[in-house]
Every structure is written in structure tokens, then in C-alpha cells.
Enzyme design. Structure first.
Site, PDB file in Angstrom:
ATOM      1  N   ASN A 168      -5.175  -5.010  -6.796  1.00 17.74           N
ATOM      2  CA  ASN A 168      -6.416  -4.420  -6.276  1.00 17.74           C
ATOM      3  C   ASN A 168      -6.367  -2.909  -6.094  1.00 17.74           C
ATOM      4  O   ASN A 168      -7.406  -2.251  -6.171  1.00 17.74           O
ATOM      5  CB  ASN A 168      -6.758  -5.104  -4.942  1.00 17.74           C
ATOM      6  CG  ASN A 168      -7.813  -4.354  -4.182  1.00 17.74           C
ATOM      7  OD1 ASN A 168      -9.004  -4.453  -4.477  1.00 17.74           O
ATOM      8  ND2 ASN A 168      -7.386  -3.553  -3.199  1.00 17.74           N
ATOM      9  N   ASP A 201       0.854  -1.193   0.000  1.00 21.12           N
ATOM     10  CA  ASP A 201       0.000   0.000   0.000  1.00 21.12           C
ATOM     11  C   ASP A 201       0.886   1.239   0.000  1.00 21.12           C
ATOM     12  O   ASP A 201       2.021   1.192   0.464  1.00 21.12           O
ATOM     13  CB  ASP A 201      -0.921   0.022   1.228  1.00 21.12           C
ATOM     14  CG  ASP A 201      -2.188   0.835   0.987  1.00 21.12           C
ATOM     15  OD1 ASP A 201      -3.257   0.233   0.769  1.00 21.12           O
ATOM     16  OD2 ASP A 201      -2.109   2.087   1.014  1.00 21.12           O
ATOM     17  N   ASP A 209       4.529   3.454  -3.674  1.00 19.35           N
ATOM     18  CA  ASP A 209       3.607   3.851  -4.735  1.00 19.35           C
ATOM     19  C   ASP A 209       3.804   2.892  -5.908  1.00 19.35           C
ATOM     20  O   ASP A 209       4.910   2.778  -6.452  1.00 19.35           O
ATOM     21  CB  ASP A 209       3.938   5.303  -5.149  1.00 19.35           C
ATOM     22  CG  ASP A 209       2.963   5.866  -6.162  1.00 19.35           C
ATOM     23  OD1 ASP A 209       2.335   5.086  -6.906  1.00 19.35           O
ATOM     24  OD2 ASP A 209       2.844   7.102  -6.224  1.00 19.35           O
ATOM     25  N   TYR A 259     -11.561   7.177 -15.001  1.00 23.58           N
ATOM     26  CA  TYR A 259     -11.757   5.916 -14.269  1.00 23.58           C
ATOM     27  C   TYR A 259     -12.408   4.875 -15.177  1.00 23.58           C
ATOM     28  O   TYR A 259     -11.968   3.717 -15.234  1.00 23.58           O
ATOM     29  CB  TYR A 259     -12.622   6.162 -13.033  1.00 23.58           C
ATOM     30  CG  TYR A 259     -12.801   4.956 -12.129  1.00 23.58           C
ATOM     31  CD1 TYR A 259     -11.884   4.671 -11.118  1.00 23.58           C
ATOM     32  CD2 TYR A 259     -13.897   4.102 -12.267  1.00 23.58           C
ATOM     33  CE1 TYR A 259     -12.051   3.573 -10.281  1.00 23.58           C
ATOM     34  CE2 TYR A 259     -14.071   3.003 -11.438  1.00 23.58           C
ATOM     35  CZ  TYR A 259     -13.149   2.746 -10.442  1.00 23.58           C
ATOM     36  OH  TYR A 259     -13.315   1.656  -9.611  1.00 23.58           O
ATOM     37  N   LYS A 290     -10.675   1.247 -16.265  1.00 28.09           N
ATOM     38  CA  LYS A 290     -11.225  -0.074 -15.917  1.00 28.09           C
ATOM     39  C   LYS A 290     -11.620  -0.869 -17.165  1.00 28.09           C
ATOM     40  O   LYS A 290     -11.553  -2.096 -17.157  1.00 28.09           O
ATOM     41  CB  LYS A 290     -12.399   0.078 -14.950  1.00 28.09           C
ATOM     42  CG  LYS A 290     -11.994   0.622 -13.563  1.00 28.09           C
ATOM     43  CD  LYS A 290     -11.058  -0.338 -12.809  1.00 28.09           C
ATOM     44  CE  LYS A 290     -10.761   0.147 -11.390  1.00 28.09           C
ATOM     45  NZ  LYS A 290      -9.901  -0.782 -10.623  1.00 28.09           N
TER      46      LYS A 290
HETATM   47  N1  LIG Z   1     -15.433   0.841  -3.355  1.00 28.67           N
HETATM   48  C1  LIG Z   1     -16.133   0.734  -4.473  1.00 28.67           C
HETATM   49  O1  LIG Z   1     -17.330   1.103  -4.513  1.00 28.67           O
HETATM   50  C2  LIG Z   1     -15.501   0.120  -5.696  1.00 28.67           C
HETATM   51  C3  LIG Z   1     -16.321  -0.188  -6.793  1.00 28.67           C
HETATM   52  C4  LIG Z   1     -15.750  -0.745  -7.942  1.00 28.67           C
HETATM   53  C5  LIG Z   1     -14.390  -1.014  -7.977  1.00 28.67           C
HETATM   54  N2  LIG Z   1     -13.602  -0.708  -6.902  1.00 28.67           N
HETATM   55  C6  LIG Z   1     -12.167  -1.004  -7.005  1.00 28.67           C
HETATM   56  O2  LIG Z   1     -11.752  -1.701  -5.867  1.00 28.67           O
HETATM   57  C7  LIG Z   1     -10.344  -1.541  -5.680  1.00 28.67           C
HETATM   58  C8  LIG Z   1     -10.052  -1.292  -4.221  1.00 28.67           C
HETATM   59  O3  LIG Z   1     -10.598  -0.059  -3.840  1.00 28.67           O
HETATM   60  P1  LIG Z   1     -11.346   0.207  -2.464  1.00 28.67           P
HETATM   61  O4  LIG Z   1     -12.737   0.583  -2.801  1.00 28.67           O
HETATM   62  O5  LIG Z   1     -11.103  -0.896  -1.509  1.00 28.67           O
HETATM   63  O6  LIG Z   1     -10.609   1.579  -2.051  1.00 28.67           O
HETATM   64  P2  LIG Z   1      -9.769   2.035  -0.783  1.00 28.67           P
HETATM   65  O7  LIG Z   1      -9.413   3.439  -1.078  1.00 28.67           O
HETATM   66  O8  LIG Z   1     -10.498   1.743   0.473  1.00 28.67           O
HETATM   67  O9  LIG Z   1      -8.469   1.110  -0.859  1.00 28.67           O
HETATM   68  C9  LIG Z   1      -7.516   1.252  -1.882  1.00 28.67           C
HETATM   69  C10 LIG Z   1      -6.111   1.196  -1.291  1.00 28.67           C
HETATM   70  O10 LIG Z   1      -5.179   1.340  -2.369  1.00 28.67           O
HETATM   71  C11 LIG Z   1      -4.124   2.165  -1.926  1.00 28.67           C
HETATM   72  N3  LIG Z   1      -3.480   2.821  -3.074  1.00 28.67           N
HETATM   73  C12 LIG Z   1      -4.001   3.800  -3.852  1.00 28.67           C
HETATM   74  N4  LIG Z   1      -3.123   4.201  -4.760  1.00 28.67           N
HETATM   75  C13 LIG Z   1      -2.006   3.461  -4.568  1.00 28.67           C
HETATM   76  C14 LIG Z   1      -0.734   3.423  -5.190  1.00 28.67           C
HETATM   77  N5  LIG Z   1      -0.415   4.253  -6.199  1.00 28.67           N
HETATM   78  N6  LIG Z   1       0.189   2.544  -4.728  1.00 28.67           N
HETATM   79  C15 LIG Z   1      -0.097   1.720  -3.697  1.00 28.67           C
HETATM   80  N7  LIG Z   1      -1.287   1.721  -3.069  1.00 28.67           N
HETATM   81  C16 LIG Z   1      -2.227   2.576  -3.495  1.00 28.67           C
HETATM   82  C17 LIG Z   1      -4.778   3.180  -0.990  1.00 28.67           C
HETATM   83  O11 LIG Z   1      -3.843   3.764  -0.088  1.00 28.67           O
HETATM   84  C18 LIG Z   1      -5.834   2.317  -0.294  1.00 28.67           C
HETATM   85  O12 LIG Z   1      -5.380   1.829   0.948  1.00 28.67           O
HETATM   86  C19 LIG Z   1      -9.944  -0.405  -6.635  1.00 28.67           C
HETATM   87  O13 LIG Z   1      -9.282  -0.944  -7.762  1.00 28.67           O
HETATM   88  C20 LIG Z   1     -11.266   0.216  -7.042  1.00 28.67           C
HETATM   89  O14 LIG Z   1     -11.217   0.820  -8.301  1.00 28.67           O
HETATM   90  C21 LIG Z   1     -14.131  -0.150  -5.768  1.00 28.67           C
END
Ligand SMILES: NC(=O)c1ccc[n+]([C@@H]2O[C@H](COP(=O)([O-])OP(=O)(O)OC[C@H]3O[C@@H](n4cnc5c(N)ncnc54)[C@H](O)[C@@H]3O)[C@@H](O)[C@H]2O)c1
Length: 251
Positions: A87, A37, A63, A153, A157
């Protein structure tokens, strides 16, 4: 269930939301986890929570858009990587194209798509030597339709789905399975609700589709789908984009 006993697995974005739920369950099921992360603070909290259960994980704070982070991950993982969960992802504040600046586009594409390509490439090079493995990438409902997010976005995706399927076709016969889970709305930290969303124009255009959205899921529900695809239970599943959205995509 101990589906991941003896297996090494990398989970990106493991500090929060879907990635955190996935990493925790992977480790609970016997896996040896590498949690990645950008936030050291979130990783520290994850390690604390696991320790309270008598469990542990390795961590890398970095990152994913930096090549040095990709290199550090594969080095820490060692020669045999069984599972890769791509993820980590970021949203685009629903910004419409005419208001989109290059910085936002580059960042979203870089985190959501290019870093997934780079880490998958590095891991596949190792999996080809060891005989295979499972890659699961978190896509989105925004990969099927345009009515869920902004332009950057949605584009990122849609690209993810192509990448996932391309890997499945090219490497399937060599023991590497590549699938994705496409969540609908899920309770995570991906959007800072304390900040105003920039894309009023987009939100207005998306109105009917957003009103049609299914219930908001718990991250553990999405993690369960990810880990099914990562496990041997899905040994015959390759190239699939599995929606986990209470049927939103089907509407
Ligand atoms: N939450 C939703 O409604 C939803 C819906 C569809 C898809 N998603 C997808 O689910 C996945 C997870 O997202 P989430 O909803 O759990 O979000 P979240 O923000 O709770 O978790 C994402 C994590 O990724 C980390 N991160 C972000 N950029 C980064 C980078 N450059 N390097 C390393 N770490 C990084 C963040 O610090 C965070 O801890 C994503 O790919 C998102 O697009 C989420």
C-alpha cells in the site's frame, strides 16, 4: 466479523491513511499484523491506538526501497504469510515531464513500483511453499487515465496494474490471488497541502478531469475494499483492479 483469525498479514504504509485503516481493521478482525512504514513516529502512534482497544501489531520502521527492509519484513513474518497488502506510495507533486528531474522519477518509481515488485517476489516465494495467499496492492485512478497526477506517478501506477495482473496469471493456479484497489481522492496525508504544488502546468491540463472528480473518500472506505479482496470472500477474484472512487473512473 473475524475474517482474518489465525492469518498473518503484512501492510505497508501502515502509519497513515489507507494503510493505517487497513491494518487496524485487519487486526480487529483477528489477524496477526505486521505494520511497515518509513516513519517510526507514525508506527508508535498506531501501536498506541491499537493498545487502547486491547489490540497489538508487530512493526517494522524502514524504507521499502532498501533491500534490507524487504528482508526484515519477510523474516519477521515467518514461514507462513497469508496476506500481503502493498500500500505504501508517494505522489509526484504533479510535475510535468519537461520539469521532471531524475531524482523525482527514480524515487516515485522506486517506492510505488519497484518496492512492490521486490516485496511481492519475496512473499510469493514463501506462499509457493505454504500453498498460497492473497496479495492486494493499492493502485490509483491514475492507473486508468492520465488526468489525475503528474507523469511519474501516472507511469508508476500503470506499472502497478501490469504487475498485479502478471502475478495473478502466473501464480493463480498455485493458490496465490493478486488484485488491486484503485482509489480516487481519499482523505490522507499523501499530499502536504501546506506546501505549494509544483506542477502548475499539469494542473492546468488536468483541469476538466479534476473538476469532474467524485467526493473525497474516508480511508476506511478504501480499506474495506482492500480487505474484501484479501479475504476468502474474494476466493474467486483474481487479477482485478477494483476502483473505489464513487464512479470517477467510469465517467
Ligand atoms: N489519498 C489518495 O487520494 C489516493 C488516491 C489514489 C491512490 N492512493 C494510493 O494509496 C496508497 C496509500 O496512500 P495514502 O493516501 O494513504 O497516503 P499517506 O501518505 O497517508 O500514507 C502512506 C504511508 O506510506 C509511508 N511510506 C511512504 N514511502 C514509504 C517508503 N519508501 N517506505 C515505507 N513507507 C513509506 C508513509 O510514511 C505513509 O505513512 C498509495 O499507494 C497511494 O498512491 C491514494
Amino acid at each position: 466479523m473475524k475474517r482474518f483469525e489465525g492469518k498473518v498479514g503484512i501492510v505497508t504504509g501502515a502509519g497513515s491513511g489507507i494503510g493505517k485503516a487497513t491494518l487496524i481493521r485487519f487486526v480487529r478482525e483477528g489477524g496477526s499484523g505486521i505494520a511497515v512504514d518509513i516513519s517510526q513516529e507514525r508506527l508508535d502512534q498506531l501501536v498506541k491506538e491499537l493498545a487502547a482497544e486491547g489490540l497489538q501489531t508487530k512493526t517494522i520502521a524502514g524504507d521499502l526501497t532498501f533491500n534490507s527492509t524487504i528482508d526484515a519484513i519477510v523474516e519477521m513474518a515467518g514461514p507462513k504469510i497469508d496476506v500481503l497488502i502493498n500500500n505504501a506510495g508517494i505522489m509526484d507533486e504533479f510535475v510535468p515531464l519537461d520539469e521532471l528531474d531524475d531524482e523525482m522519477w527514480d524515487r516515485v518509481i522506486s517506492v510505488n513500483l519497484t518496492s512492490v515488485m521486490k516485496l511481492s517476489r519475496a512473499v510469493i516465494r514463501k506462499m509457493l511453499v505454504t500453498g498460497g495467499g492473497a496479495i492486494v496492492t493499492t493502485s490509483s485512478g491514475a492507473a486508468f487515465k492520465s488526468g489525475i497526477a503528474g507523469t511519474a506517478y501516472t507511469s508508476s501506477k500503470h506499472g502497478v496494474n501490469g504487475l498485479v495482473k502478471s502475478i495473478s496469471t502466473i501464480y493463480g493456479s498455485r493458490g496465490i490471488r493478486s488484485n488491486a484497489v484503485a482509489p480516487g481522492g481519499t482523505k490522507t496525508n499523501i499530499m502536504d497541502m501546506s506546501k505549494p504544488i509544483k506542477g502548475a502546468t499539469t494542473l492546468q491540463a488536468l483541469g476538466a478531469n479534476m473538476a469532474n472528480a467524485s467526493r473525497t473518500a474516508e480511508p476506511e472506505e478504501v480499506a474495506a475494499c482492500i480487505l474484501f479482496l484479501a479475504s476468502d470472500d474474494a476466493s474467486n477474484v483474481n487479477g482485478v483492479i477494483m476502483a473505489s472512487d464513487s464512479g470517477w473512473t467510469a465517467k
